[in-house]
Design a protein around this motif. Structure first.
Motif, mmCIF file in Angstrom:
data_model
loop_
_atom_site.group_PDB
_atom_site.id
_atom_site.type_symbol
_atom_site.label_atom_id
_atom_site.label_comp_id
_atom_site.label_asym_id
_atom_site.label_seq_id
_atom_site.Cartn_x
_atom_site.Cartn_y
_atom_site.Cartn_z
ATOM 1 N N TRP A 116 0.805 -1.212 0.000
ATOM 2 C CA TRP A 116 0.000 0.000 0.000
ATOM 3 C C TRP A 116 0.840 1.264 0.000
ATOM 4 O O TRP A 116 0.344 2.325 -0.365
ATOM 5 C CB TRP A 116 -0.949 0.013 1.192
ATOM 6 C CG TRP A 116 -2.050 -0.988 1.036
ATOM 7 C CD1 TRP A 116 -2.968 -1.025 0.015
ATOM 8 C CD2 TRP A 116 -2.346 -2.082 1.872
ATOM 9 N NE1 TRP A 116 -3.814 -2.095 0.193
ATOM 10 C CE2 TRP A 116 -3.456 -2.759 1.331
ATOM 11 C CE3 TRP A 116 -1.773 -2.575 3.048
ATOM 12 C CZ2 TRP A 116 -4.003 -3.878 1.918
ATOM 13 C CZ3 TRP A 116 -2.323 -3.687 3.634
ATOM 14 C CH2 TRP A 116 -3.426 -4.329 3.067
ATOM 15 N N LYS A 170 0.971 6.170 -2.239
ATOM 16 C CA LYS A 170 -0.080 5.235 -1.866
ATOM 17 C C LYS A 170 -0.969 5.053 -3.089
ATOM 18 O O LYS A 170 -0.944 5.871 -4.014
ATOM 19 C CB LYS A 170 -0.854 5.724 -0.650
ATOM 20 C CG LYS A 170 -1.530 7.051 -0.818
ATOM 21 C CD LYS A 170 -2.193 7.462 0.481
ATOM 22 C CE LYS A 170 -2.950 8.770 0.270
ATOM 23 N NZ LYS A 170 -3.663 9.175 1.456
ATOM 24 N N PRO A 171 -1.756 3.988 -3.129
ATOM 25 C CA PRO A 171 -2.567 3.715 -4.321
ATOM 26 C C PRO A 171 -3.531 4.854 -4.652
ATOM 27 O O PRO A 171 -4.039 5.539 -3.765
ATOM 28 C CB PRO A 171 -3.355 2.461 -3.941
ATOM 29 C CG PRO A 171 -2.608 1.851 -2.818
ATOM 30 C CD PRO A 171 -1.942 2.971 -2.097
ATOM 31 N N LYS A 172 -3.774 5.016 -5.946
ATOM 32 C CA LYS A 172 -4.794 5.968 -6.402
ATOM 33 C C LYS A 172 -6.162 5.397 -6.048
ATOM 34 O O LYS A 172 -6.311 4.173 -5.916
ATOM 35 C CB LYS A 172 -4.702 6.152 -7.919
ATOM 36 C CG LYS A 172 -3.420 6.798 -8.388
ATOM 37 C CD LYS A 172 -3.393 6.851 -9.910
ATOM 38 C CE LYS A 172 -2.081 7.420 -10.423
ATOM 39 N NZ LYS A 172 -2.023 7.403 -11.899
ATOM 40 N N ASP A 191 -7.574 1.736 -6.998
ATOM 41 C CA ASP A 191 -6.497 0.762 -7.164
ATOM 42 C C ASP A 191 -6.205 0.106 -5.824
ATOM 43 O O ASP A 191 -6.407 0.703 -4.764
ATOM 44 C CB ASP A 191 -5.223 1.426 -7.691
ATOM 45 C CG ASP A 191 -5.302 1.776 -9.165
ATOM 46 O OD1 ASP A 191 -6.185 1.244 -9.867
ATOM 47 O OD2 ASP A 191 -4.488 2.601 -9.614
ATOM 48 N N CYS A 224 -3.111 -1.288 -4.883
ATOM 49 C CA CYS A 224 -1.757 -1.183 -4.372
ATOM 50 C C CYS A 224 -0.941 -0.216 -5.236
ATOM 51 O O CYS A 224 -1.396 0.221 -6.286
ATOM 52 C CB CYS A 224 -1.089 -2.555 -4.338
ATOM 53 S SG CYS A 224 -0.827 -3.283 -5.971
ATOM 54 N N VAL A 225 0.266 0.091 -4.787
ATOM 55 C CA VAL A 225 1.109 1.042 -5.528
ATOM 56 C C VAL A 225 1.525 0.491 -6.894
ATOM 57 O O VAL A 225 1.732 1.258 -7.825
ATOM 58 C CB VAL A 225 2.352 1.482 -4.718
ATOM 59 C CG1 VAL A 225 1.947 2.301 -3.512
ATOM 60 C CG2 VAL A 225 3.228 0.318 -4.317
ATOM 61 N N CYS A 269 -0.360 -1.326 -8.902
ATOM 62 C CA CYS A 269 -1.480 -1.114 -9.820
ATOM 63 C C CYS A 269 -1.609 0.362 -10.203
ATOM 64 O O CYS A 269 -2.086 0.679 -11.286
ATOM 65 C CB CYS A 269 -2.771 -1.637 -9.192
ATOM 66 S SG CYS A 269 -2.831 -3.437 -9.113
ATOM 67 N N SER A 270 -1.159 1.264 -9.336
ATOM 68 C CA SER A 270 -1.252 2.696 -9.614
ATOM 69 C C SER A 270 -0.051 3.256 -10.365
ATOM 70 O O SER A 270 -0.206 4.083 -11.253
ATOM 71 C CB SER A 270 -1.407 3.476 -8.299
ATOM 72 O OG SER A 270 -2.644 3.227 -7.703
ATOM 73 N N PHE A 271 1.152 2.824 -10.007
ATOM 74 C CA PHE A 271 2.360 3.466 -10.524
ATOM 75 C C PHE A 271 3.318 2.521 -11.229
ATOM 76 O O PHE A 271 4.379 2.938 -11.682
ATOM 77 C CB PHE A 271 3.107 4.175 -9.377
ATOM 78 C CG PHE A 271 2.250 5.171 -8.656
ATOM 79 C CD1 PHE A 271 1.969 6.403 -9.221
ATOM 80 C CD2 PHE A 271 1.691 4.872 -7.425
ATOM 81 C CE1 PHE A 271 1.164 7.331 -8.563
ATOM 82 C CE2 PHE A 271 0.880 5.785 -6.760
ATOM 83 C CZ PHE A 271 0.615 7.018 -7.339
#
Length: 71
Positions: free
Chosen positions: A31, A43-45, A48, A50-51, A53-55
Motif C-alpha cells: 500500500w 499510496k494507491p490511487k 487501485d 496497491c502502488v 497497480c497505480s504506478f
C-alpha cells in the motif's frame, strides 16, 4: 499462484520521475512505497489496490491472476 505471473514491475514516481524496478510481494499488497529519488511516500490511487497497480508497469500478482487484490 498461477504460472506466468510477472513479479517485476517498474514504479515511476509522479513527483520526481524516478524510475525503480521492484519485485512485487506475492503474499501481501503493498500500500505504500517510498521513492528513493525524492522521498515521497506513494499510496494507491482511488480505485487501485496497491502502488504497483497505480504506478507500476505491471499490476500486482492477484490482479494478473484474475483475482481480487488483497485490499
Amino acid at each position: 499462484m498461477a504460472t506466468g505471473i510477472i513479479l517485476q514491475s517498474t514504479l515511476t514516481c509522479p513527483h520526481c520521475g524516478q524510475v525503480t524496478e521492484e519485485t512485487m510481494p506475492t503474499d501481501a499488497c503493498q500500500w505504500f512505497w517510498q521513492c528513493p529519488g525524492c522521498g515521497a511516500v506513494l499510496k494507491p490511487k482511488p480505485g487501485d489496490c496497491c502502488v504497483f497497480c497505480s504506478f507500476g508497469t505491471v499490476p500486482c500478482p492477484p490482479i494478473q491472476a484474475g483475482d481480487a487484490c488483497c485490499g
